[in-house]
Design an enzyme around this catalytic site. Sequence first.
Site, PDB file in Angstrom:
ATOM      1  CB  THR A 154      -5.757  -0.328   9.776  1.00  0.00           C
ATOM      2  OG1 THR A 154      -4.696  -0.984   9.080  1.00  0.00           O
ATOM      3  CG2 THR A 154      -7.049  -0.455   8.993  1.00  0.00           C
ATOM      4  CB  THR A 155      -8.257   4.958  10.013  1.00  0.00           C
ATOM      5  OG1 THR A 155      -8.203   5.053   8.585  1.00  0.00           O
ATOM      6  CG2 THR A 155      -7.034   5.607  10.633  1.00  0.00           C
ATOM      7  N   GLY A 174      -9.700   8.830  10.657  1.00  0.00           N
ATOM      8  CA  GLY A 174      -9.469   8.432  12.044  1.00  0.00           C
ATOM      9  C   GLY A 174      -8.932   9.598  12.856  1.00  0.00           C
ATOM     10  CB  THR A 175      -6.463  12.229  12.022  1.00  0.00           C
ATOM     11  OG1 THR A 175      -5.518  11.235  11.612  1.00  0.00           O
ATOM     12  CG2 THR A 175      -5.761  13.360  12.736  1.00  0.00           C
ATOM     13  CE  LYS A 219      -8.933   8.796   5.607  1.00  0.00           C
ATOM     14  NZ  LYS A 219      -8.261   7.560   6.077  1.00  0.00           N
ATOM     15  N   GLY A 275       0.811  -1.222   0.000  1.00  0.00           N
ATOM     16  CA  GLY A 275       0.000   0.000   0.000  1.00  0.00           C
ATOM     17  C   GLY A 275       0.846   1.275   0.000  1.00  0.00           C
ATOM     18  NE  ARG A 276      -3.122   5.612  -0.721  1.00  0.00           N
ATOM     19  CZ  ARG A 276      -4.096   4.920  -1.320  1.00  0.00           C
ATOM     20  NH1 ARG A 276      -4.046   4.710  -2.616  1.00  0.00           N
ATOM     21  NH2 ARG A 276      -5.137   4.470  -0.638  1.00  0.00           N
ATOM     22  CG  HIS A 330      -7.376  12.380   4.220  1.00  0.00           C
ATOM     23  ND1 HIS A 330      -8.105  12.938   5.237  1.00  0.00           N
ATOM     24  CD2 HIS A 330      -6.229  11.904   4.784  1.00  0.00           C
ATOM     25  CE1 HIS A 330      -7.436  12.800   6.378  1.00  0.00           C
ATOM     26  NE2 HIS A 330      -6.294  12.172   6.127  1.00  0.00           N
ATOM     27  CB  ALA A 343      -1.421   5.736  16.569  1.00  0.00           C
TER      28      ALA A 343
HETATM   29  N1  LIG Z   1      -2.400   5.922  11.487  1.00  0.00           N
HETATM   30  C1  LIG Z   1      -1.805   6.669  10.542  1.00  0.00           C
HETATM   31  O1  LIG Z   1      -0.896   7.475  10.817  1.00  0.00           O
HETATM   32  C2  LIG Z   1      -2.231   6.472   9.128  1.00  0.00           C
HETATM   33  C3  LIG Z   1      -3.197   5.555   8.829  1.00  0.00           C
HETATM   34  N2  LIG Z   1      -3.531   5.305   7.531  1.00  0.00           N
HETATM   35  C4  LIG Z   1      -4.490   4.245   7.333  1.00  0.00           C
HETATM   36  O2  LIG Z   1      -3.769   3.082   6.934  1.00  0.00           O
HETATM   37  C5  LIG Z   1      -4.577   2.283   6.080  1.00  0.00           C
HETATM   38  C6  LIG Z   1      -3.831   2.031   4.772  1.00  0.00           C
HETATM   39  O3  LIG Z   1      -3.663   3.246   4.086  1.00  0.00           O
HETATM   40  P1  LIG Z   1      -2.981   3.300   2.639  1.00  0.00           P
HETATM   41  O4  LIG Z   1      -1.607   2.714   2.706  1.00  0.00           O
HETATM   42  O5  LIG Z   1      -3.169   4.673   2.141  1.00  0.00           O
HETATM   43  O6  LIG Z   1      -3.962   2.321   1.840  1.00  0.00           O
HETATM   44  P2  LIG Z   1      -3.673   1.393   0.591  1.00  0.00           P
HETATM   45  O7  LIG Z   1      -4.997   1.003   0.047  1.00  0.00           O
HETATM   46  O8  LIG Z   1      -2.668   2.028  -0.301  1.00  0.00           O
HETATM   47  O9  LIG Z   1      -2.963   0.117   1.260  1.00  0.00           O
HETATM   48  C7  LIG Z   1      -3.624  -0.894   1.939  1.00  0.00           C
HETATM   49  C8  LIG Z   1      -3.006  -2.193   1.511  1.00  0.00           C
HETATM   50  O10 LIG Z   1      -3.493  -3.268   2.295  1.00  0.00           O
HETATM   51  C9  LIG Z   1      -3.335  -4.411   1.481  1.00  0.00           C
HETATM   52  N3  LIG Z   1      -4.138  -5.507   2.010  1.00  0.00           N
HETATM   53  C10 LIG Z   1      -5.437  -5.794   1.796  1.00  0.00           C
HETATM   54  N4  LIG Z   1      -5.776  -6.933   2.440  1.00  0.00           N
HETATM   55  C11 LIG Z   1      -4.660  -7.379   3.066  1.00  0.00           C
HETATM   56  C12 LIG Z   1      -4.369  -8.520   3.867  1.00  0.00           C
HETATM   57  N5  LIG Z   1      -5.289  -9.464   4.161  1.00  0.00           N
HETATM   58  N6  LIG Z   1      -3.106  -8.662   4.378  1.00  0.00           N
HETATM   59  C13 LIG Z   1      -2.157  -7.750   4.084  1.00  0.00           C
HETATM   60  N7  LIG Z   1      -2.367  -6.655   3.306  1.00  0.00           N
HETATM   61  C14 LIG Z   1      -3.614  -6.481   2.810  1.00  0.00           C
HETATM   62  C15 LIG Z   1      -3.754  -3.962   0.075  1.00  0.00           C
HETATM   63  O11 LIG Z   1      -3.098  -4.495  -1.029  1.00  0.00           O
HETATM   64  P3  LIG Z   1      -2.843  -5.989  -1.521  1.00  0.00           P
HETATM   65  O12 LIG Z   1      -4.179  -6.468  -2.023  1.00  0.00           O
HETATM   66  O13 LIG Z   1      -1.793  -5.885  -2.581  1.00  0.00           O
HETATM   67  O14 LIG Z   1      -2.375  -6.747  -0.349  1.00  0.00           O
HETATM   68  C16 LIG Z   1      -3.285  -2.506   0.056  1.00  0.00           C
HETATM   69  O15 LIG Z   1      -2.069  -2.336  -0.660  1.00  0.00           O
HETATM   70  C17 LIG Z   1      -5.895   3.058   5.903  1.00  0.00           C
HETATM   71  O16 LIG Z   1      -6.822   2.581   6.860  1.00  0.00           O
HETATM   72  C18 LIG Z   1      -5.504   4.493   6.241  1.00  0.00           C
HETATM   73  O17 LIG Z   1      -6.575   5.273   6.682  1.00  0.00           O
HETATM   74  C19 LIG Z   1      -2.935   5.947   6.492  1.00  0.00           C
HETATM   75  C20 LIG Z   1      -1.974   6.886   6.733  1.00  0.00           C
HETATM   76  C21 LIG Z   1      -1.546   7.233   8.071  1.00  0.00           C
HETATM   77  O1  LIG Z   2      -5.811   7.361   4.639  1.00  0.00           O
HETATM   78  C1  LIG Z   2      -4.939   8.234   4.807  1.00  0.00           C
HETATM   79  O2  LIG Z   2      -4.233   8.643   3.884  1.00  0.00           O
HETATM   80  C2  LIG Z   2      -4.748   8.751   6.164  1.00  0.00           C
HETATM   81  N1  LIG Z   2      -5.419   8.198   7.124  1.00  0.00           N
HETATM   82  C3  LIG Z   2      -5.327   8.498   8.507  1.00  0.00           C
HETATM   83  C4  LIG Z   2      -6.664   8.930   9.051  1.00  0.00           C
HETATM   84  O3  LIG Z   2      -7.701   8.382   8.637  1.00  0.00           O
HETATM   85  O4  LIG Z   2      -6.697   9.787   9.933  1.00  0.00           O
HETATM   86  C5  LIG Z   2      -4.187   9.408   8.861  1.00  0.00           C
HETATM   87  C6  LIG Z   2      -3.769  10.383   7.805  1.00  0.00           C
HETATM   88  O5  LIG Z   2      -4.535  11.533   7.901  1.00  0.00           O
HETATM   89  C7  LIG Z   2      -3.754   9.815   6.405  1.00  0.00           C
END
Ligand SMILES: NC(=O)C1=CN([C@@H]2O[C@H](COP(=O)(O)OP(=O)(O)OC[C@H]3O[C@@H](n4cnc5c(N)ncnc54)[C@H](OP(=O)(O)O)[C@@H]3O)[C@@H](O)[C@H]2O)C=CC1
Ligand SMILES: O=C(O)C1=N[C@H](C(=O)O)C[C@H](O)C1
Length: 289
Positions: free
Chosen positions: A117-118, A183-184, A177, A30-31, A173, A140
Amino acid sequence: MADSGAAAAKSGAGEPAPTPVAIAISGASGRVGRRLLALSAADSGLRVTHALVSRGSSSDGEPVGKLAPEASSLDVRATSRGLGSGPTVLVDFSTPAACVEQATAAAELGIGLVIGTTGLTDADMGVLRKLSDKVPVLVAHNFSLGVNLLCRIAGEVATALGEGFDIEVVEAHHNRKVDAPSGTALGLARAIAGALDRDVAKDLRCGREGPSCKRTPREIGMHSLRMGSVVGDHTAHFSSDFERIELTHRAQSRDVFAAGALRAAKWLARREAGWYTMDDVLFGGRASV
Ligand SMILES: NC(=O)C1=CN([C@@H]2O[C@H](COP(=O)(O)OP(=O)(O)OC[C@H]3O[C@@H](n4cnc5c(N)ncnc54)[C@H](OP(=O)(O)O)[C@@H]3O)[C@@H](O)[C@H]2O)C=CC1
Ligand SMILES: O=C(O)C1=N[C@H](C(=O)O)C[C@H](O)C1
């Protein structure tokens, strides 16, 4: 590891370098997952043992260097086959369903959990809380120092202003998303509600529409923008008839989340089973800044 030589040099003559913390990354394709791979590869204090992806993922079996070129030095392939023994901490940025599944499996193996994860439901949070009886768990909604500070400051501002100010939280965002509000933003609203003795379950109002949606004094408004490539912006507005305060945080790069989560993983690796937050990591759990 990319800079193990530098780490040995830093640790001084005759002093053994500290053992790197072994981590598994879930959501590795993922991102955020890709940035976790990139930053861990450059950190001699970490060793990536697993890069977890979903069953059917187009990344399954790929070397992690394909997901993040900076991680090409790591001899790890993305896998959907789950965890074996090896990691001390699982770092999860995936989806709510994947998070609960991977976290449950990891806790069975005694692996600590750093959850980013949120969009988790109360039931999901209940599962994670239960896992904290067995292993250390840190959840978090945002791993940046600035956002965690913002939540504290917003609570203090709300306390100082007291009643009589309309409060609205606005978040923006990127257009990929899936969950809203962020979540924040929910965490920010909780911090403000806690300071004012309000209850987000009752007082949070997500969006407004229709002919009779005049705001009530107690409500905390919540609005979500989704556009382009915005990494993550959050503003808490406090307004009376005479003046306005706006507290804003803008994330400029996902590296701020990845770096914060990796810092949390190193911190958690030394902890007993229990429930932890970024407050514990950043501020030693102190009640105010
Ligand atoms: N707490 C924080 O500071 C932040 C939280 N987030 C949160 O993090 C989460 C991910 O964000 P983001 O990276 O942008 O999302 P993405 O959609 O880019 O990434 C999520 C990844 O999870 C993978 N995935 C799906 N199912 C599974 C599984 N069973 N096991 C392992 N991997 C799996 C998916 O791809 P694949 O199918 O290839 O596995 C995908 O690449 C979101 O909930 C977001 O809101 C984001 C930024 C900051
Ligand atoms: O999905 C995102 O990108 C982000 N998710 C988190 C949230 O839901 O608060 C944290 C951040 O803002 C980026």
